[in-house]
Write an enzyme that holds these catalytic residues in place. Sequence first.
Site, PDB file in Angstrom:
ATOM      1  N   CYS A   1     -27.071  -0.296  -0.055  1.00 13.56           N
ATOM      2  CA  CYS A   1     -26.581   0.861   0.179  1.00 13.56           C
ATOM      3  C   CYS A   1     -27.189   1.785   1.197  1.00 13.56           C
ATOM      4  O   CYS A   1     -28.459   1.602   1.055  1.00 13.56           O
ATOM      5  CB  CYS A   1     -26.294   1.432  -1.275  1.00 13.56           C
ATOM      6  SG  CYS A   1     -25.055   0.511  -2.437  1.00 13.56           S
TER       7      CYS A   1
ATOM      8  N   GLY B   1     -19.998  -0.740  -1.872  1.00 13.09           N
ATOM      9  CA  GLY B   1     -19.467  -1.563  -0.943  1.00 13.09           C
ATOM     10  C   GLY B   1     -19.684  -2.955  -0.719  1.00 13.09           C
ATOM     11  O   GLY B   1     -18.835  -3.913  -0.997  1.00 13.09           O
TER      12      GLY B   1
ATOM     13  N   SER C   1       0.828  -1.294  -0.093  1.00  8.20           N
ATOM     14  CA  SER C   1      -0.003  -0.057  -0.229  1.00  8.20           C
ATOM     15  C   SER C   1       0.791   1.062  -0.074  1.00  8.20           C
ATOM     16  O   SER C   1       2.075   1.239   0.642  1.00  8.20           O
ATOM     17  CB  SER C   1      -0.862  -0.072   1.371  1.00  8.20           C
ATOM     18  OG  SER C   1      -1.598   1.163   1.534  1.00  8.20           O
TER      19      SER C   1
ATOM     20  N   CYS D   1     -19.435   7.718  -9.458  1.00  4.63           N
ATOM     21  CA  CYS D   1     -19.729   7.458  -8.038  1.00  4.63           C
ATOM     22  C   CYS D   1     -20.625   8.779  -7.520  1.00  4.63           C
ATOM     23  O   CYS D   1     -20.081   9.803  -7.556  1.00  4.63           O
ATOM     24  CB  CYS D   1     -18.457   7.345  -7.184  1.00  4.63           C
ATOM     25  SG  CYS D   1     -18.729   7.261  -5.454  1.00  4.63           S
TER      26      CYS D   1
ATOM     27  N   LYS E   1     -26.769   4.227   8.997  1.00  3.24           N
ATOM     28  CA  LYS E   1     -25.349   4.758   8.352  1.00  3.24           C
ATOM     29  C   LYS E   1     -24.344   4.865   9.616  1.00  3.24           C
ATOM     30  O   LYS E   1     -23.186   4.572   9.527  1.00  3.24           O
ATOM     31  CB  LYS E   1     -25.623   5.818   7.454  1.00  3.24           C
ATOM     32  CG  LYS E   1     -24.390   6.305   6.934  1.00  3.24           C
ATOM     33  CD  LYS E   1     -23.784   5.240   5.866  1.00  3.24           C
ATOM     34  CE  LYS E   1     -22.817   5.721   5.038  1.00  3.24           C
ATOM     35  NZ  LYS E   1     -23.138   6.638   3.795  1.00  3.24           N
TER      36      LYS E   1
END
Length: 416
Positions: free
Chosen positions: A338, A305, A19, A144, A373
């Site tokens: 979502c 996701g 990463s 997105c 959420k």
Amino acid sequence: MAYEMKDLARPEDRVTVVSNVDHFHFVPSNPWVAVGWRKREDITIPLAGPLGRKGVDFRTVGCRRVVPEANALELNDGSRIEYDQLVIATGPELAFDEIEGFGPQANTISICHVDHAVEAARRWEAFCRDPGPLVIGAVQGASCFGPAYEFAMIVDADLRRRKIRHKVPITFVTSEPYVGHLGLDGVGDTKGLLESALRERHIKWIVNARTDRFEPAAVHVTEMGEDGQEKAKHVIDSRLTMMLPAFRGIGALRGVDGLVNPRGFVLTDKHQRNPTYRNIFGVGVCIAIPPVGKTPVPVGVPKTGYMIETMVTATAHNIRSLLDGREPTEEPTWNALCLADFGDSGVAFAAMPQIPPRNVNWSSHGRWVHLAKVGFERYFLRKVRKGVSAPMYERYVLKLLGMKRIQEAAVVADGV
């Protein structure tokens, strides 16, 4: 991906994460960071500890180039790592440079990364001290859209809390052919739900918008007609602008023939496996998915996701098959679940699969979505800290909802 692969790998296998950063940050919370409802430390987790406890090697120097013909990664420090199996899960590069004046280093703010969101929060406070017109949305080629709607609703809620909403005209500008398209031709009644949400909050919108350039105090937009021809030119006053960019593959991947498309996204088959380099898999935003139908302005497909989690599970099982001398057979469902937060309410949708046509096409709204959420943010961060991808109880609950990560074998009736 690392957690699931480590769970399925053999004892003698070594799993390594490469990463360019040493931490994880929960991207869905960036809109909250941008208005000061969260701090960086609230949504960021150093990864050395969790990965180390899991027995995963961790290199944080970043990858300069993938060299698939040599089964190797060239790292930014000049070193080299060879691999037997490679999973590319890099996410995207943000293509701010494709539009004049675009990006946090120029005339707009961003919520795509926690660093951007922290800077956006600073500029948001300055904006609230001297409020004016606000433009939010997504440019041509963006894939997105949910965070743009979230940010529009969240700033509306924050402005109302500060008692200055009446001083801020908000315009939502999007490349989508209609409000709620989301790059997916809608999910359930997202068109009606999101149009109603914008209308209730007195947020004007422009769809089929090609953004031409950003100035410090204005956004220049060309509105396209259904026939793809120019319909109208708009110069929208804006004291603060947040629009989501188009994505492309990272520099370490772009131009690798057979591995990526011209945009730099990883080519994969139904098993998440690259057709040319059979020991390379791709998961997440970095993979290539064709658009859902033709639109007057280019619109990409989001990789959400849970959809990505299905890619991860299938990939981990398929690599284990290769380690055992068998060909991959698992296919991800690409189901999507979502939650879009509106600050004090929200919209939820389930799409099974995410790409139409679908077996399930559902959406709903209410205050419960905001609360869900918040709960999901805490739950997911806990999973990262604990080194767990999908606890048993999570799999059980999702199974009850009909949400599965891996395709089941088709059942064919006699004579059909």
